[in-house]
Design a protein around this motif. Structure first.
Motif, PDB file in Angstrom:
ATOM      1  N   ASP A  79       0.777  -1.083   0.121  1.00 17.92           N
ATOM      2  CA  ASP A  79      -0.125   0.098   0.101  1.00 17.92           C
ATOM      3  C   ASP A  79       0.763   1.194   0.111  1.00 17.92           C
ATOM      4  O   ASP A  79       1.524   1.527   1.177  1.00 17.92           O
ATOM      5  N   THR A  96      -6.184   0.288  -2.515  1.00 10.18           N
ATOM      6  CA  THR A  96      -6.215  -1.049  -2.636  1.00 10.18           C
ATOM      7  C   THR A  96      -5.645  -1.640  -3.681  1.00 10.18           C
ATOM      8  O   THR A  96      -5.763  -2.928  -3.930  1.00 10.18           O
ATOM      9  N   VAL A 126      -3.534  -4.835  -3.661  1.00 12.13           N
ATOM     10  CA  VAL A 126      -2.521  -4.700  -2.770  1.00 12.13           C
ATOM     11  C   VAL A 126      -2.508  -5.867  -2.068  1.00 12.13           C
ATOM     12  O   VAL A 126      -3.599  -6.575  -1.831  1.00 12.13           O
ATOM     13  N   VAL A 148      -5.622  -3.757   4.373  1.00 10.35           N
ATOM     14  CA  VAL A 148      -4.451  -2.855   3.713  1.00 10.35           C
ATOM     15  C   VAL A 148      -3.361  -2.998   4.880  1.00 10.35           C
ATOM     16  O   VAL A 148      -3.514  -3.107   5.978  1.00 10.35           O
TER      17      VAL A 148
END
Length: 480
Positions: free
Chosen positions: A15, A21, A75, A118
């Motif tokens: 990230d 994302t 991600v 994340v």
């Protein structure tokens, strides 16, 4: 972690922004077989905010690159595998650790892609989910199509080290149940979407019934004649002009990355904050003379001095005199958040779209410091190297539409900010000066503000202060 996993290290898409994302791979700087070192840049990716170079966290030799340039990757998805101990002998089919991780995550979700937390990456059990989902007899078919070493590595990764490797010949590709999502890798799904092909109608030829790029292209070729048949035109064709002849004369550009994020942000801003825009036309002849004088000043040597610099300084002084405009509307907490610092955003047009990097704590900078910061900001933006952090936390923005010869406009607020100033073109115009009509350097300023927290009086005072400073720039000293 197994010995194989310790040797073959997967680098996952990080990230690189604030809660992003996904990112698109713009360019690879390494290929399988290349030697890499910790910290070496291996690729450039574009997020919804900027283009960013990714450094490799390992020393070793690249064994696999999982995605082509132009592919958007979630991600947490593995994008490259590095052999951290190449001197240990021949690699035991590192490909067995690579793309199937991302592919398994895609195939194990009939209703859509699994949400990625994340900073934590994809769920570590993705390869195991694929093993549970396999049809009866499919395990043998999959292993039989691999070299023995590759099958052994895969078995170890799936938690079945020591299991016998089936040697039966691979059966024909199984037919897909109608209720099951067709198997295809993310790039293939994107290709099908771009070509308007329903994967459920495509006959797979890949191993285990996986749809390949060739299958999608074949399906697209098979459906092309149907478009010429006397049948009702598809909705997409009608919406874009009807015939294939018209579409052949059009250029279609995918909406993604910075441009996609900017579009969404502008829509959200325009339909969330009630915009008001005020205009003022001002004689800036004295300011233009000061610009020329500053270019000869030894303290400004090596710095870029232009009218935008003095407009920025004028805005900072106006904010100091009217601090209420440097604020934000907090809908969730029902509060107006007044900022005691000014992160001055400068809208910059780049090949990837409009971005708004900002100068942190601009109000505390001297004129030479502000000039240096502006020059660095513009140069970095033009190179496409603006970091996501440089675009976060802005409090007020300037958009210089004058560089395009435009007089002014009604700028849309940068999300989270309460005001944006448009600086129009400076032109020589007839102007009443000291009771006589004379040619003077004139420009038009436009200030848009969020009417929820900035009323007409406050907005007018700020715009009037900016104009007064530009008309008589000595106020930069007396008002500061």
């Amino acid at each position: 972690m197994t010995a194989t996993e310790q040797r073959f290290r997967e680098f996952k898409m990080p990230d690189v922004g604030e809660g992003l994302t996904e990112a698109e791979i713009l360019k690879w700087y390494v290929q399988p077989g290349d030697t890499v070192t910790d910290g070496q840049v291996i690729c450039e990716v574009e997020t919804a905010k900027a283009a960013v170079e990714l450094p490799c966290p390992y020393d070793g030799v690249v064994q696999a690159v999982h995605f082509d340039e132009g592919v958007t990757v979630d991600v947490g998805t593995s994008i490259i595998v590095v052999d951290t101990n190449p001197g240990a002998g021949p690699a035991e089919a590192p490909a067995a650790q690579a793309a199937p991780a991302a592919e398994a995550e895609e195939e194990a979700e009939p209703q859509g892609r699994q949400a990625v937390l994340v900073g934590y990456g994809a769920a570590p059990s993705s390869t195991k989910r694929r093993a549970r989902k396999a049809q009866p007899g499919a395990a043998g078919a999959s292993a039989a199509g691999q070299e023995p070493a590759a099958a052994a590595v895969q078995a170890e990764l799936n938690g079945h080290a020591g299991a016998a490797v089936p040697s039966a010949p691979a059966p024909a590709a199984p037919s897909l149940p109608t209720a099951e999502r067709p198997l295809a890798k993310p790039p293939v799904r994107k290709l099908a979407k771009d070509l308007g092909i329903d994967l459920a109608t495509v006959t797979p030829t890949g191993p285990d019934g996986v749809i390949t790029r060739e299958d999608v292209h074949a399906a697209a070729s098979a459906t092309a004649p149907a478009a010429e048949a006397p049948a009702p035109a598809p909705a997409a064709a009608v919406a874009t002009g009807g015939s294939e002849a018209v579409r052949a004369r059009e250029t279609r550009i995918p909406i993604k990355g910075v441009r996609k994020a900017t579009a969404q942000a502008m829509v959200n801003s325009a339909f969330t904050a009630p915009h008001v825009t005020e205009f003022i036309t001002v004689d800036v002849t004295r300011t233009m003379k000061l610009v020329q004088e500053l270019k000869q000043d030894p303290d400004m040597a090596g710095l870029r001095v232009n009218p935008l610099l003095l407009v920025a300084k004028a805005l900072l002084v106006a904010i100091k005199r009217n601090p209420e405009i440097n604020a934000a509307w907090d809908e969730e907490n029902q509060e107006i958040v007044r900022k005691d610092y000014v992160n001055l955003g400068i809208a910059a047009a780049t090949p990837r779209g409009l971005i708004v990097p900002n100068i942190k704590d601009a109000e505390a900078k001297t004129l030479p410091q502000l000039a240096a910061a502006l020059g660095e900001l513009v140069a970095t933006a033009r190179e496409g190297k603006t970091a996501p952090g440089d675009m976060a936390g802005g409090t007020v923005t300037i958009t210089n539409v004058g560089v395009f010869g435009v007089d002014t406009g009604t700028p849309i607020l940068n999300p989270g900010e309460s005001a944006i100033l448009a600086f129009g073109a400076v032109k020589l115009q007839p102007w009443v000066h000291k009771g006589k009509v004379k040619p003077r350097q004139v420009t038009t300023l436009a200030l848009s503000f969020d009417h929820r927290l900035v009323d007409g009086e406050l907005g007018s005072k700020v715009l009037a202060d900016i104009a007064a400073i530009l008309e008589h720039p000595k106020r930069l000293i007396t008002w500061a």
